[in-house]
Design an enzyme around this catalytic site. Sequence first.
Site, mmCIF file in Angstrom:
data_model
loop_
_atom_site.group_PDB
_atom_site.id
_atom_site.type_symbol
_atom_site.label_atom_id
_atom_site.label_comp_id
_atom_site.label_asym_id
_atom_site.label_seq_id
_atom_site.Cartn_x
_atom_site.Cartn_y
_atom_site.Cartn_z
ATOM 1 C CD GLU A 142 48.643 -5.399 29.179
ATOM 2 O OE1 GLU A 142 48.855 -4.818 30.243
ATOM 3 O OE2 GLU A 142 47.625 -6.088 28.973
ATOM 4 C CE LYS B 50 49.317 -9.435 36.383
ATOM 5 N NZ LYS B 50 48.513 -10.356 35.593
ATOM 6 C CG HIS C 278 43.303 25.409 24.328
ATOM 7 N ND1 HIS C 278 43.452 26.721 23.963
ATOM 8 C CD2 HIS C 278 42.227 24.938 23.647
ATOM 9 C CE1 HIS C 278 42.484 27.043 23.119
ATOM 10 N NE2 HIS C 278 41.732 25.972 22.900
#
Length: 469
Positions: free
Chosen positions: A295, A438, A324
Amino acid sequence: MIKKESIYFDYNNMMTDYVGDITGITDEDINSQKISAKKAFTKVAEGRGKNMMGWTELPYNQKDTVTEIVSTAKYVRKTFDNFVVLGIGGSALGPMALFQALCHLHHNELPKSKRKAPKFYVEDNVDPERMAALLDIIDVKKTMFNVITKSGSTSETMTQYLIIYDILKKELGEQASKHIIATTSESKGNLIKIAKKEGFKTFYIPDGVGGRFSELCPVGLLPAAVLGIDIKLLLEGAKYMDKRCSKADVRKNPALMAALLQYIAIQKGNNISVMMPYADGLKLMADWYAQLWGESLGKAVDLDGNKVYAGQTPVKSLGVTDQHSQVQLYTEGPFDKVITLIGVVNYRKTVEIPNGCEDIPAVNFLCGHSMNELITAEMNATEYALTRAQRLNNKIILPEINAFTMGQLMMFFMLQTAYIGALLNIDTFNQPGVEEGKNATYALLGREGYEEKAVELRNKKPKNENYII
Ligand code: PA5
């Protein structure tokens, strides 16, 4: 000389001498950027405590706040069975990271006598199934909720607050307000108004401390203190790292060197930063780092208004588990990553591998060693394999996971982020890219003032059904 409790940063394997010249960095590369690094240092040093850089002062200016937090935490620990954080992003990731690092890995499953602190939950989503699941297992009458939001208006957090406070009022009537602690901005936002009206206990997030830089203020300190974490030691650790990073000379400032190396690595096409702790306790620290790095650095324009599309994509990985899963890609995939390993010298527990399988040498070789030796050997082996494959990697070594080293680690990453932001000439502390989403959410849910956005959304290009199969 570095203190015994100090974390340290080993960047050997960022250097051409060790990883070759495909994307390796030379001393000349570093020297040629020395002036830029110095400028970045000066910018950060001069910005301390100002605008959105209030976080640099948190280890120094919270004496009274810490006293109040410790006393509130004592009361919460004595009175409640559960402590639930309602928050998201920077208001949730730090508390989660420290909980995992510094509490028992199965804290909530321990009996109360061993836990010595309330059970701990962080609700950082608005998945209805998750909220319902939480409500299935906690008794709200025995729970303290800590609503954390700097802006006081984040939809996710305020939704959780509305649901919880409604239930509390139904169950507890006038006593409901005693089950909420609000952590928010003192000067603006809705939560402070609500807190004052309802009479919630309140802690303040200083104005110059943004979400992802807020772990060392009441956002993180209160949950940590409730969990029994030594928050004074945490702040001491942050202070210690801050002092270690107080030199303008890049070779004497670990966070500045770490920032400069990533900056040079980005120029060489390494657009991914993998954070790979070799400790389950640090898995969520990698999540916290991912928000901080992603961010802060992902920015379309620089401070002069040029389109730069800056950033380096953070990837969370866990050693040895992801050996793995991901290490194949890290060793043989594109040359586009810097891998940061986090190693621990002394794990807080030792588990020996007992004798067995005497007739199978390929298993029996493990016997007589400890899991501690194994995890360390696997980290060193991965470091070796990455280096052999000429992949940029560096290592942060912690003497142990404790409050002092976590304070150091968090301050190290915050300073590194601030320095690289200055090198990239971007605004490290804003997040304009999050705003569009938003605002669209507000419009979709009919919030007043977002009518125009609602029209824009209604008129957006319809989906082509042919592309949905
Ligand atoms: O770093 C940030 O500023 C954001 O990620 C915020 O932490 C996040 O959006 C939550 O904001 P708030 O604390 O205002 O609810």
